[in-house]
Design a protein around this motif. Sequence first.
Motif, mmCIF file in Angstrom:
data_model
loop_
_atom_site.group_PDB
_atom_site.id
_atom_site.type_symbol
_atom_site.label_atom_id
_atom_site.label_comp_id
_atom_site.label_asym_id
_atom_site.label_seq_id
_atom_site.Cartn_x
_atom_site.Cartn_y
_atom_site.Cartn_z
ATOM 1 N N GLY A 130 33.850 48.269 45.580
ATOM 2 C CA GLY A 130 33.891 48.167 43.998
ATOM 3 C C GLY A 130 35.188 48.406 43.573
ATOM 4 N N GLU A 131 35.822 49.722 43.709
ATOM 5 C CA GLU A 131 37.045 49.993 43.065
ATOM 6 C C GLU A 131 38.228 48.940 43.557
ATOM 7 N N ALA A 132 38.114 48.119 44.410
ATOM 8 C CA ALA A 132 39.155 47.459 45.146
ATOM 9 C C ALA A 132 38.785 45.918 44.382
ATOM 10 N N MET A 133 37.586 45.608 43.927
ATOM 11 C CA MET A 133 37.267 44.331 43.699
ATOM 12 C C MET A 133 37.659 43.954 42.051
ATOM 13 N N PRO A 134 37.879 42.848 41.750
ATOM 14 C CA PRO A 134 38.038 42.629 40.398
ATOM 15 C C PRO A 134 36.609 42.940 39.504
ATOM 16 N N ALA A 135 36.830 43.086 38.026
ATOM 17 C CA ALA A 135 35.888 43.512 37.455
ATOM 18 C C ALA A 135 34.801 42.423 37.348
ATOM 19 N N PHE A 136 35.242 41.177 37.378
ATOM 20 C CA PHE A 136 34.113 40.087 37.346
ATOM 21 C C PHE A 136 33.144 39.940 38.558
ATOM 22 N N LEU A 137 33.950 40.332 39.740
ATOM 23 C CA LEU A 137 33.093 40.545 40.969
ATOM 24 C C LEU A 137 32.074 41.661 41.133
ATOM 25 N N VAL A 138 32.448 42.729 40.467
ATOM 26 C CA VAL A 138 31.589 43.796 40.589
ATOM 27 C C VAL A 138 30.458 43.659 39.479
ATOM 28 N N ASN A 139 30.702 42.921 38.435
ATOM 29 C CA ASN A 139 29.706 42.660 37.583
ATOM 30 C C ASN A 139 28.686 41.388 38.118
ATOM 31 N N ASP A 140 29.188 40.681 38.748
ATOM 32 C CA ASP A 140 28.501 39.718 39.614
ATOM 33 C C ASP A 140 27.284 40.129 40.695
#
Length: 1120
Positions: free
Chosen positions: A135-145
């Motif tokens: 999660g910390e390395a992912m873009p925010a939109f991907l965490v949201n998805d």
Amino acid sequence: MNLNLENDVSQPTLEQLDSWSEQALGSASSEIREEAERRLRYYFPTFSETQAELTGAYGFSSGQERVMAVFPTIKGPADAAQLMTWFLHQSSKVFSQTYVVRRLRTLILNHLGVMNDEQKAALRTSLLEAIREKGEAMPAFLVNDITRTLALVVMFTWFDLSESREVIDQVLEGSEHRVLALQMLRAFVEEFNRELPARYIARQRRVVVAFRDKQLKSIFTHALEAMRAATPAAGSEATAEQRQALSQALLLQRDCLGFDFIGLAPDEASDDAVAIQIPSPWKDVIQVDGFLDAYFDGYTRSTPPITSQFIEVLVQIASIRRSFYMEPVRIAFVRRMSRGIADILNSAIGLDDVDNYHHLCRLLARFRCIHTLVEIEDASEYRDLLRAVAAFTMTGLTLWEWSPNSIPPLLTFWAKVAATHDVRDDENSAVAGDVISEALPQVVREFLRAMVTATARATDSGDSPLDNIDAVLENVSSLASIGRAAYERCAPVVLETLREMAAEYQEMLRAGRDVTVIEQQLAWPVYAVAACIGARQPYRSLPDDDRRDGEMFATVLELDRLVQQRMQSGIAAPPCEPLELALLQAHVAFRTSFIGEGGHKVTAVFSQLSSMVGLQDSSSVLDLILQKVLFNLRTWPAQSMVVQKSLQLFSDMTAGYVSVRQVAKLDTIKLLLANHSSEQLQFLQAIDEYKQRALYYGGLARVLFAAETPPPSQVAEFMHPWSITVDELLSMSDEQLAQDAVRPNLIRTLRDLRGFISAISSKSNFMRVFEWLMPRRIELVHRAVRMHSDSHVQIAALKFMAEFVYNRTQRLNFDVSSANGILIFREASQAIWTYGRLVLEARGPVRNVYKERYKGVAVCFNILTRLVAGKYVAIGVMPLYGDVALERAYHTALELLRQFPVADVIAYPKLGKAATSMLEVLLAKNNIELVQLNEPSYEQIMRLCVEAFDHAETAVSSGACSVIDGLLTAAIEGADTGHSSKLVELVRSRPDITQHLLKTMLNIVLFEDRPNDWSFSRPLFCLMVLHQELALQYTSQIVQYQPPERQEDLIAALKDLLASTELVLNTANRDSFTQALTHYRRQVTAKNLVLMVPSSQTLGAPVDIMKYDNAQDASEAMAE
């Protein structure tokens, strides 16, 4: 390149999957994207493909069924979900993770129910671990998805798995990744607040209510604590992580407060006046000492963009329903909010940021909309707030270029203040009445001054506040609400501004100076006058107020006279469209408020008008308005908004029963009736503005026929210019008619006549036009249709014919002994046949196939539809006496339908709608025997109906169902009665067509959730009567492909449907089947039975639905 993946059993590499994902989402080539999508669908199936995938064959003759090819190791949704989560964990590519999460979401949404509890728990755990690990390395939109997908699993297993309800608690308790936890909680709140498809609504509502009651308050409290912890370090020296944590905490609070507390909202539109229905158990969180202090303190400590987020949350808090607070607590809340807002306004902290400024304006509007502030009207905070807002407004109104969207909420605040202000308290300082009475006129004055100044500056920048008419009308409407509350003080402000600018305008005209800018500026006080007059409420308006309205309207009329003189004087400056639109708006407002439909006379206003401009009553004002309309029509080009608004005003004046009779008595309208085709009316010289011509001649027709029986001489005089034109055109040869100098006149004449007869509603009045047109002048229409070199002329002629044959308001219901209906049918049939021959025999290429082919064909279909549906022609007797008109019309229509590809017919909305409407009428029970169908036409009609099932408009797909129902009903009834007709033989000789239709409709009914199930049920019953065994076999085959967990419930629902009635065609059985289909839809929705698309790996043992007597037998059979 075509893929053949049915026998592909090789395990793909991670690199291959990553490459295909990047191609599917990022390639610029559509072919590469489709190729990658096909490969990925093979390995990551969702078992939710389109209906075309189910039916497989697109031709009627192909009897093979196709199933979806999937990777051999995937035996169902659980295996697909396991492979997708594996890929999510293994891949580090954003494209791959984004693609697989979207596929996984679709799979969960439709088929999570077939997984067992262990598989659901494993899926939930896998998604949660993926977020924690990456999660910390992912873009925010991907965490949201990913979190939203996890939230979907939690939602669907909320009552089944207790561990699912603990997921949110685990996120709340986790402290190692504070920002990630806040992001996840935001995604949970967003997902639970999002409306799912209709079939999940009931179940979702139960879960959402439980989430709201058990978890949402804890999430808000967690966000509040995170905000308080991060606020002390929120200054410019804060680290990026601290700022991000504070921002996420504020956004999470905003989403929690914006939660739909009372039920799933029908849309996402928000109204600034809507209160947030926050539950009472939240009182211990919100109604605490210092609650608002944290936000105002955070605002002063932080920097943009976080500051605007603080105000956004305050906007939500200010929107909480008033009943949430008890009286003492509400007083304290309103006082603290008022004091905090006033402090920000007085200190101007952060107001140099446009987002802070805009959200503060929203806060003012929302705070005043929800809270009347009567609790503190005698307190110092109320007085301080009003003074601060007044000063802020005076400055804010001048900042239109900086933040144009902030002016409406500012005006809304003062409009709400004005609405509750009593003019008797103007001098009462105890309730801040003196502040309000002083502020309201200032707001009106400063708004007008600011807009006038912004308009002047816009001449250089090109971005004028007058460009958006809707925004202008909204703003001046709020201004009128402010002004009407203190009309004695505000009306003179508007009038003074208008007079000062009008005087300056007059001086500039006398001096010969450029008036371009001031004419645009004058639009604002004129719009203000129009809004004030339009906001008049008869039951609250005093005679003095009416006199003020009369004085303002008289001043507008004097300005209008100056403008007209300027336009007629030949001054080089072009006319000003915004000013003309404002003047028109003032005329519309006065007519609406003081004349209306009833023509009521208001003595006070007309006495004022009489003394100032000599207008003594409503008739004189109507005559003046009509003269204004005609002046605009003479001086403005057809494409301008002024002409459109003028014609709309003229149409409105002639639309009412009383108003049209008032207008008919005016001298100006009598002069216009005698000179309606005058060349001085510029818009009549254009040929591309039919809607304008229709408004004009429609209004004239209503005036002409306002009396029950207008004198024949009056009608003849009105038609005389057309008589001369039509006779002159008829005297020309075809070559002369085709000349460029003649064509525009021909098109204009046809369109004018069409607009004129479109407004005729009575039979007696229509007969006058009929007698004028028939039988000689109708020949002009046929000659225009034959002009194959010009599609514009042909379309104009065909559309005139479509209006001429339209039985609008039963105006064509002739007497039984009258031959007029047959005469009309013959002329229309001749036009259809002529145009159809030209299209069918054309061989050359066309530049625009719609304009040169399909558009005219669609009009022909409409003509035939109106002829048959009008029911004023006894078409059944026409073959008896050898009249070929009916046969020609039907044959031509069917030939045209066969000429064009079915996909093209449906692709063009107007053509597809016209075709299905025509077939629905032609193939109705009473007319079908008159249609001589052959096999190619029968096949083409059925192809068209299949294509129409997926049309964007429900009316088209319903029409296609009606066509099939009519055809098959006639065939079945004919066969049952032993009547051997051609239609019966057609249906018998082509069982492949009806079998294909049966499978297609079963796929739609069983796999999709359509809003028009009733329409599909009618032809489906006919198809099941024809193919009883196939219907049972096909539904049993569909059950075979479903997972065992769903088969028992599905078999029970299908058995109820198939055994609901005897498969004999009659009305009672048909209605019973429709009711059974509705019951089936309720069953599958209640049990969440979303069927899986048949795939190569999900075929089960054969089943026979009708042999199962109960659920126990079904379970035993499946076990065997």
